[in-house]
Scaffold this active site. Structure first.
Site, PDB file in Angstrom:
ATOM      1  CG  HIS A  50      18.339 -37.305  -1.906  1.00  0.00           C
ATOM      2  ND1 HIS A  50      19.050 -38.330  -1.644  1.00  0.00           N
ATOM      3  CD2 HIS A  50      19.640 -36.405  -2.204  1.00  0.00           C
ATOM      4  CE1 HIS A  50      20.251 -38.608  -1.633  1.00  0.00           C
ATOM      5  NE2 HIS A  50      21.002 -37.477  -1.835  1.00  0.00           N
ATOM      6  NE  ARG A  80       4.603   1.628   0.110  1.00  0.00           N
ATOM      7  CZ  ARG A  80       5.609   1.515   1.062  1.00  0.00           C
ATOM      8  NH1 ARG A  80       6.999   1.477   0.829  1.00  0.00           N
ATOM      9  NH2 ARG A  80       5.232   0.840   2.318  1.00  0.00           N
ATOM     10  CE  LYS A  89      13.776 -11.636  -8.962  1.00  0.00           C
ATOM     11  NZ  LYS A  89      14.636 -11.200  -7.622  1.00  0.00           N
ATOM     12  CG  ASN A 147       0.867   0.787   4.294  1.00  0.00           C
ATOM     13  OD1 ASN A 147       0.696  -0.333   4.368  1.00  0.00           O
ATOM     14  ND2 ASN A 147       2.261   1.053   4.012  1.00  0.00           N
ATOM     15  N   GLY A 148      -1.191  -0.777   6.437  1.00  0.00           N
ATOM     16  CA  GLY A 148      -1.079  -1.592   7.743  1.00  0.00           C
ATOM     17  C   GLY A 148      -2.244  -2.361   8.046  1.00  0.00           C
ATOM     18  CB  CYS A 187      -0.880   0.224   1.266  1.00  0.00           C
ATOM     19  SG  CYS A 187      -2.152  -1.039   1.158  1.00  0.00           S
ATOM     20  CD  GLU A 208      17.085 -13.344  -6.636  1.00  0.00           C
ATOM     21  OE1 GLU A 208      16.533 -13.894  -6.033  1.00  0.00           O
ATOM     22  OE2 GLU A 208      17.033 -12.226  -7.161  1.00  0.00           O
ATOM     23  CD1 TRP A 241      -0.044  -6.353  -2.971  1.00  0.00           C
ATOM     24  CD2 TRP A 241      -0.240  -6.809  -0.672  1.00  0.00           C
ATOM     25  NE1 TRP A 241       0.380  -7.828  -2.758  1.00  0.00           N
ATOM     26  CE2 TRP A 241      -0.085  -7.845  -1.367  1.00  0.00           C
ATOM     27  CE3 TRP A 241      -0.816  -6.946   0.657  1.00  0.00           C
ATOM     28  CZ2 TRP A 241       0.269  -9.135  -0.818  1.00  0.00           C
ATOM     29  CZ3 TRP A 241      -0.389  -7.955   1.410  1.00  0.00           C
ATOM     30  CH2 TRP A 241       0.015  -9.394   0.726  1.00  0.00           C
ATOM     31  CD  GLU A 244       9.883 -12.095  -8.265  1.00  0.00           C
ATOM     32  OE1 GLU A 244       9.155 -11.408  -7.395  1.00  0.00           O
ATOM     33  OE2 GLU A 244      11.081 -11.649  -8.108  1.00  0.00           O
ATOM     34  CE  LYS A 292      11.904  -2.906  -5.274  1.00  0.00           C
ATOM     35  NZ  LYS A 292      12.575  -4.219  -5.723  1.00  0.00           N
TER      36      LYS A 292
HETATM   37  C1  F6R Z   1      11.689 -10.925  -5.289  1.00  0.00           C
HETATM   38  C2  F6R Z   1      11.745  -9.908  -4.009  1.00  0.00           C
HETATM   39  C3  F6R Z   1      11.342 -10.131  -2.811  1.00  0.00           C
HETATM   40  C4  F6R Z   1      12.074  -9.342  -1.714  1.00  0.00           C
HETATM   41  C5  F6R Z   1      11.665  -9.534  -0.522  1.00  0.00           C
HETATM   42  C6  F6R Z   1      12.427  -8.767   0.418  1.00  0.00           C
HETATM   43  O1  F6R Z   1      12.124 -10.384  -6.597  1.00  0.00           O
HETATM   44  O2  F6R Z   1      12.002  -8.774  -4.270  1.00  0.00           O
HETATM   45  O3  F6R Z   1      11.540 -11.454  -2.498  1.00  0.00           O
HETATM   46  O4  F6R Z   1      13.531  -9.475  -2.002  1.00  0.00           O
HETATM   47  O5  F6R Z   1      10.277  -9.240  -0.430  1.00  0.00           O
HETATM   48  O6  F6R Z   1      12.251  -7.490   0.288  1.00  0.00           O
HETATM   49  P1  F6R Z   1      13.185  -6.340   1.031  1.00  0.00           P
HETATM   50  O7  F6R Z   1      14.742  -6.712   0.492  1.00  0.00           O
HETATM   51  O8  F6R Z   1      12.884  -5.171   0.752  1.00  0.00           O
HETATM   52  O9  F6R Z   1      13.362  -6.672   2.549  1.00  0.00           O
END
Ligand code: F6R
Length: 607
Positions: free
Chosen positions: A504, A27, A485, A99-100, A2, A481, A73, A488, A602
């Site tokens: 396994h 966000r 990527k 937000n929250g 949010c 990672e 969000w 998502e 984000k």
């Molecule tokens: C994936 C991604 C998320 C963040 C996670 C932690 O591309 O961006 O998995 O890495 O939400 O976010 P931060 O680093 O802001 O604590």
């Protein structure tokens, strides 16, 4: 999670709010709305969907020089028009964005109902505005109405509130970030610093429990106990103004290609080449702390967690002390044992991830010393820790993290050399690592000149039911990672495993044509990784192989992508880049929104 933007000044509020929302959209983008006060009335415009959708329903002009805006969000209540913020009190005299999460919203809801007021939507936020409305109708001032309501509420909030009969904007923070921007004859409030940089460099980071009462030319701040406080004005870093898309097609594309420059920023001035050591001033690590630390614990979520896993391995390699990485969301709930002599590192791009914040608080409560490895300057984690290292990636706006990952790895590498040099790491070895680290930005640039057959990899992946990612040692978190990527962004189920674990269990998934992405740099584990590759191939899998330039294993892949050679301890800085490009290009090929993948946000500011 949010985004909130608010304005009180002399300009037309609408364009300021919409631009603020556009910059905060990462966000959350389930729904968006604005409320604008023109002196006589408050007009509300909202819609399900992104800021773009809001723009299409807005009239060309909305009079008014004061307003609030929100990009949602969804947590409580579906993605619907009625659940979209701003929410209004029963008499329309107060409008609020939140937000929250209000944890006790059910009991507050009953209280609202007892006053004969029905909520129109299902959000936890709406009860707050009704309670404020009840207080205001009972004769309270706007400040009192907010204070009394928040006194009843349990949970987290960033709030921005408009009052029909008062020329004031009230903001409150508890657990969800809010930053006030001070202009000349105007004030702003935002969930993140970068939308403010277009208007002012002078900002005040609100603390938990703070209330800010904003007029056009004044800011009064009080604590949750009603004590007035002198706000500390901070000057925003220049880098926050560089957050525009420029010529790039997407923020993710821009941020992938910014990695060499971001890496240079992270390394500059932080290494002592002569001594073969890191020099992280902000860590404020006393010599005795480093020498006596029995172990290191690292915490993070998602991409930050994978960067932490790489940091963990480098710390063990260089400093020869035990290091363990925890998923932040699991850490606090498992009643962790905290050793006050140990070093705890909280790794986070946003510095606002609720799970990591909770973990930091738990460590501090039990007397541990925790250091932030954070991108956003002045963020909650950075301020809670009060010590640590900024990774200096610059603003990261694509929801999928890229340049923050490589800078986290670089910052943790520098930390590992610093810790290592107080222990077992020789000067010669430290120098060798630092010299290679300094070459990494240049090597990334040379990879970008010839990124290899990314399109061929996309062709193998785009129609896949699922994809398996494999790597060993430092390449295991890189595989994770890469899988995160692709999953998502392209919504393809992906599984990442240390290559040795494949036999396994996950091997059962393989059938003729299943794509497997294997990360196999030229380190001491390469031969073992190749065994996994052969086991996959024997079951008909198609191999996308990430390897180092000039390595004869190139012929082992159906699609082979070479990255420049680097020290075996630094390979994640290069092997992750083709995985970022593969995820980006596959998502584009499938017509997905690469910068705003569905259901994600984000900054994940709820637990
Ligand atoms: C994936 C991604 C998320 C963040 C996670 C932690 O591309 O961006 O998995 O890495 O939400 O976010 P931060 O680093 O802001 O604590």
């Amino acid at each position: 999670m949010c985004g909130i933007f608010g304005y009180i000044g002399t300009r037309s509020a609408l364009p300021v709010l919409v631009e603020g929302l556009r910059r905060l959209e990462y966000r959350g983008y389930d729904s968006t709305g604005v409320a604008i006060h023109d002196g006589d009335q408050i007009s509300v415009h909202k819609t399900v969907g992104k800021v773009q959708n809001l723009q299409s329903v807005l009239p060309s002009e909305v009079p008014g020089t004061m307003g609030i805006a929100h990009t949602r969000w969804a947590t409580h209540g579906g993605v619907t028009f009625v659940n979209t913020h701003p929410h209004a009190s029963h008499d329309g005299k107060i409008h609020l964005v939140h937000n929250g999460i209000i944890e006790n919203f059910r009991s507050l809801h009953r209280r609202v109902k007892a006053h004969g007021i029905e909520c129109v939507g299902e959000t936890d936020s709406e009860v707050l505005v009704h309670l404020m409305g009840i207080e205001l109708a009972g004769g309270a001032t706007p400040q009192e109405a907010v204070e009394r309501t928040l006194h009843l509420a349990r949970g987290t909030w960033g709030l921005s509130i408009l009052f029909l009969d008062h020329d004031v904007l009230i903001c409150a923070r508890n657990g969800s970030p809010l930053i006030i921007g001070q202009g000349d004859g105007e004030m702003f409030v935002s969930s993140d610093p970068h939308p403010l940089s277009a208007h002012t460099q002078r900002v005040v980071y609100m603390e938990d429990g703070d209330l800010a009462i904003l007029t056009r030319d004044s800011m009064k701040m009080v604590t949750h106990k009603g004590h007035s406080i002198d706000p500390t004005v901070t000057v925003l870093e220049d880098s926050w103004s560089e957050s525009d898309l420029g010529d790039s097609p997407h923020f993710m594309h821009k941020e992938i290609y910014e990695q060499p420059e971001a890496l240079r920023h992270c390394i500059a001035g932080r290494v002592d080449r002569e001594m073969g050591s890191g020099r992280l001033g902000g860590m404020r690590l006393g010599h005795s702390t480093m020498v006596q630390a029995p172990h290191v614990r690292l915490l993070g979520c998602g991409t930050a967690n994978f960067a932490a896993e790489i940091g963990q391995m480098l710390i063990e390699k260089m400093a020869r002390i035990p290091a363990v990485t925890h998923i932040s969301s699991e850490f606090r709930n498992n009643d962790p044992v905290i050793n006050p002599k140990a070093i705890y590192l909280a790794v986070s791009q946003s510095g606002e991830t609720a799970d990591t914040i909770s973990a930091v608080k738990e460590i501090k409560l039990k007397g541990g010393q925790v250091f932030g490895v954070v991108n956003v300057v002045g963020s909650t984690i950075a301020r809670l820790c009060g010590q640590g290292v900024y990774i200096h990636s610059g603003p990261e706006q694509s929801v999928a993290s890229t340049k923050a990952f490589t800078n986290m790895v670089a910052a943790l590498t520098i930390f590992a050399t610093q810790l290592g040099r107080t222990r077992h790491l020789s000067k010669a070895k430290g120098r060798e690592i630092i010299e290679h680290l300094q070459q990494a930005p240049h090597l990334m640039e040379s990879y970008f000149e010839n990124p290899g057959p990314i399109d061929e990899a996309v062709a193998l992946l785009a129609e896949a039911k699922s994809v398996l990612f494999l790597g060993r040692g430092l390449s295991a978190p890189v595989a994770k990672e890469g899988a995160l990527k692709l999953m998502e962004l392209a919504y393809i189920p992906c599984l990442a495993y240390p290559a040795g674990e494949m036999k396994h269990g996950p091997i059962a998934l393989l059938e003729e044509g299943s794509p497997v992405v294997i990360v196999a740099p030229n380190d001491h584990l390469k031969e073992k990784t190749l065994s996994a590759l052969h086991e996959c191939r024997a079951r008909g899998a198609k191999i996308i192989l990430i390897h180092e330039e000039g390595d004869t294993i190139a012929s082992e892949g159906d699609v082979s992508i070479a990255v420049p050679r680097i020290h075996p301890w630094l390979t994640p800085l290069l092997t992750v880049v083709p995985l970022q490009l593969i995820a980006y290009s596959t998502a584009l090929h499938l017509g997905k929104d690469v910068d705003r993948p569905r259901n994600l946000a984000k900054s994940v500011t709820v637990e």
